[in-house]
Design an enzyme around this catalytic site. Structure first.
Site, PDB file in Angstrom:
ATOM      1  N   ASP A 151      12.543 -13.970  11.875  1.00 40.62           N
ATOM      2  CA  ASP A 151      11.652 -13.721  10.604  1.00 40.62           C
ATOM      3  C   ASP A 151      12.073 -14.010   9.204  1.00 40.62           C
ATOM      4  O   ASP A 151      13.172 -13.670   9.075  1.00 40.62           O
ATOM      5  CB  ASP A 151      10.621 -12.648  10.572  1.00 40.62           C
ATOM      6  CG  ASP A 151      11.524 -11.272  10.228  1.00 40.62           C
ATOM      7  OD1 ASP A 151      12.808 -11.258  10.843  1.00 40.62           O
ATOM      8  OD2 ASP A 151      11.034 -10.574   9.315  1.00 40.62           O
ATOM      9  N   GLU A 183      12.447  -8.156  11.053  1.00 35.85           N
ATOM     10  CA  GLU A 183      13.349  -7.507  10.380  1.00 35.85           C
ATOM     11  C   GLU A 183      13.148  -7.542   8.880  1.00 35.85           C
ATOM     12  O   GLU A 183      13.250  -6.165   8.306  1.00 35.85           O
ATOM     13  CB  GLU A 183      14.839  -8.128  10.604  1.00 35.85           C
ATOM     14  CG  GLU A 183      15.881  -7.347   9.937  1.00 35.85           C
ATOM     15  CD  GLU A 183      16.168  -7.512   8.396  1.00 35.85           C
ATOM     16  OE1 GLU A 183      16.897  -6.892   7.855  1.00 35.85           O
ATOM     17  OE2 GLU A 183      15.591  -8.598   7.783  1.00 35.85           O
TER      18      GLU A 183
END
Length: 407
Positions: A79, A172
């Site tokens: 991400d 994350e």
């Protein structure tokens, strides 16, 4: 496929996470890239490739030695940050960077005057944005380096190494990347996140971290008749923020100094919402910072009435140092691997966090190694191709050194 092509291809996927989502992953578009990555790992010949319904990917590079060797892993997140758009990324390569300004677009220049880090990469080939999005080196460069290293080891079976596991995960950037990471399934004695910054960085100290959402309930009435009735939540939001230590913010702190950071305000007269993160390397100071936030809430309610201000606070991760120190061999191997690759180790505390922090507390010692990106989370982000290649070589060296760990 070379590492540059692999990385630029990854940046074409919009994988931005969202901190206001209750799903896992937090955005459906992350799964689009996750499926692509799973298929790529299968095409490259890795074994035991699997992806669960939440987008967590696990795969194996089988051992080339019959010796008893620790199983180790390499982890990265796919991400990208909320701070800037990750859609329609247009990466381009600046060949043999000359140390001068880089024109990103007609209105934006990446200059060594503002970003002196550029000069450290003079003569290298830099991948930059077009100034409208972030690049995504955090952490797609880490993924590219891990996959490229696995392909290199696959193509060089003469290099002895044990079983190597790789893991890629979502979310994350919103502090949830390790929440559903299956450490038992991963099956490693220790691992490394490839999620650090510029060349040589090795990190095994990070912030203790918490998030805090403050809600202020106001009373909205006509301004002409507001005396003694109106409670302006927007004004109270300003007052609340000013109660916090004004010199303990990211803009004024460095090294081991902690801070309070106001991420954003959604405000009107009737209601205001403030979103904070709280950070400190020292656990005792970290706990005290949370107490300060609660005390500000208490004082506001004492002044304006019970229930006017509410706070929802949750811990996100802790300083991995207390878990790495008893397993310091995992960082000793990295130092040797860097030196073999001609990289000078730069051991420093992270003014942030990685999935490795949470994973270390889940029983998987997991320090953080440089992935090469600079100026993360914004349109001035860049990465050196040569640094990515060095990071890949460090991974290869770690695998080879671990094969001799029990010798």
């Amino acid at each position: 496929m070379e590492i540059t092509e692999r990385f630029i291809n990854y940046t074409k996927f919009d994988t931005q996470s969202a901190d206001d989502s209750e799903t896992v992953p937090s955005t459906a578009k992350q799964l689009i890239f996750a499926k692509y990555l799973k298929e790529e790992l299968e095409r490259e010949g890795l074994k035991e490739v699997e992806m669960d319904e939440m987008g967590y990917i696990y795969a194996t590079l089988p051992a080339t030695t019959k010796k008893k060797v620790p199983t180790i892993g390499f982890i990265a997140h796919y991400d990208t940050a909320l701070d800037a758009s990750g859609a329609n990324v247009k990466a381009r390569i600046v060949k043999n960077y000359d140390g001068k300004d880089i024109q990103l677009n007609e209105n934006m220049v990446s200059s060594p005057k503002m970003f002196p880090e550029l000069l450290e990469h003079k003569g290298e080939d830099l991948i930059v944005t077009d100034g409208t999005t972030l690049l995504g080196a955090d952490d797609k460069s880490g993924i590219a380096e891990i996959v490229q290293a696995m392909c290199y080891l696959r193509d060089h079976p003469e290099i002895e190494h044990g079983k190597i596991r790789v893991g890629f995960n979502p979310d994350e950037e919103i502090g949830k990347g390790a929440h559903h990471f299956d450490v038992e399934k991963f099956g490693c004695e220790w691992a490394y996140t490839m999620d650090g910054g510029d060349i040589g960085q090795l990190e095994y100290e990070n912030f203790n971290a918490a998030g805090a959402k403050v809600t202020i309930h106001g009373v909205s009435v006509h301004t002409g008749y507001a005396k003694g009735k109106m409670v302006n939540a927007s004004r109270l939001a300003i007052e609340f923020n000013q109660m916090l230590p004004q010199d303990e913010i990211p803009e004024t702190t460095e090294g081991y100094e902690g801070f309070y950071h106001l991420l954003g305000i959604d405000s009107r007269c009737e209601e205001a919402k403030l979103n904070y993160i709280i950070r400190d390397h020292d656990r005792e100071k970290f706990e005290n910072r949370k107490k300060v936030m609660k005390e500000c809430v208490r004082k506001m309610n004492e002044k304006y009435g019970e229930g006017t201000v509410e706070i929802n606070m949750n811990d996100q991760y802790y300083n991995m140092k207390e878990k790495i120190d008893p397993n310091i061999h995992v960082t000793d191997l990295v130092v040797k691997a860097m030196e073999q690759a001609g990289v000078t180790p730069l051991i420093q505390p992270i003014r942030g966090g990685t999935d490795g922090a949470q994973l270390s507390f889940k029983g998987l010692p997991c320090p953080n190694i440089f992935a090469g990106g600079v100026n993360f989370h914004g349109p001035y982000e860049f990465i050196s191709i040569q640094v990515m290649e060095k990071a890949m070589q460090v991974i290869v060296n770690i695998c080879q050194l671990t094969a001799g760990y029990n010798d």
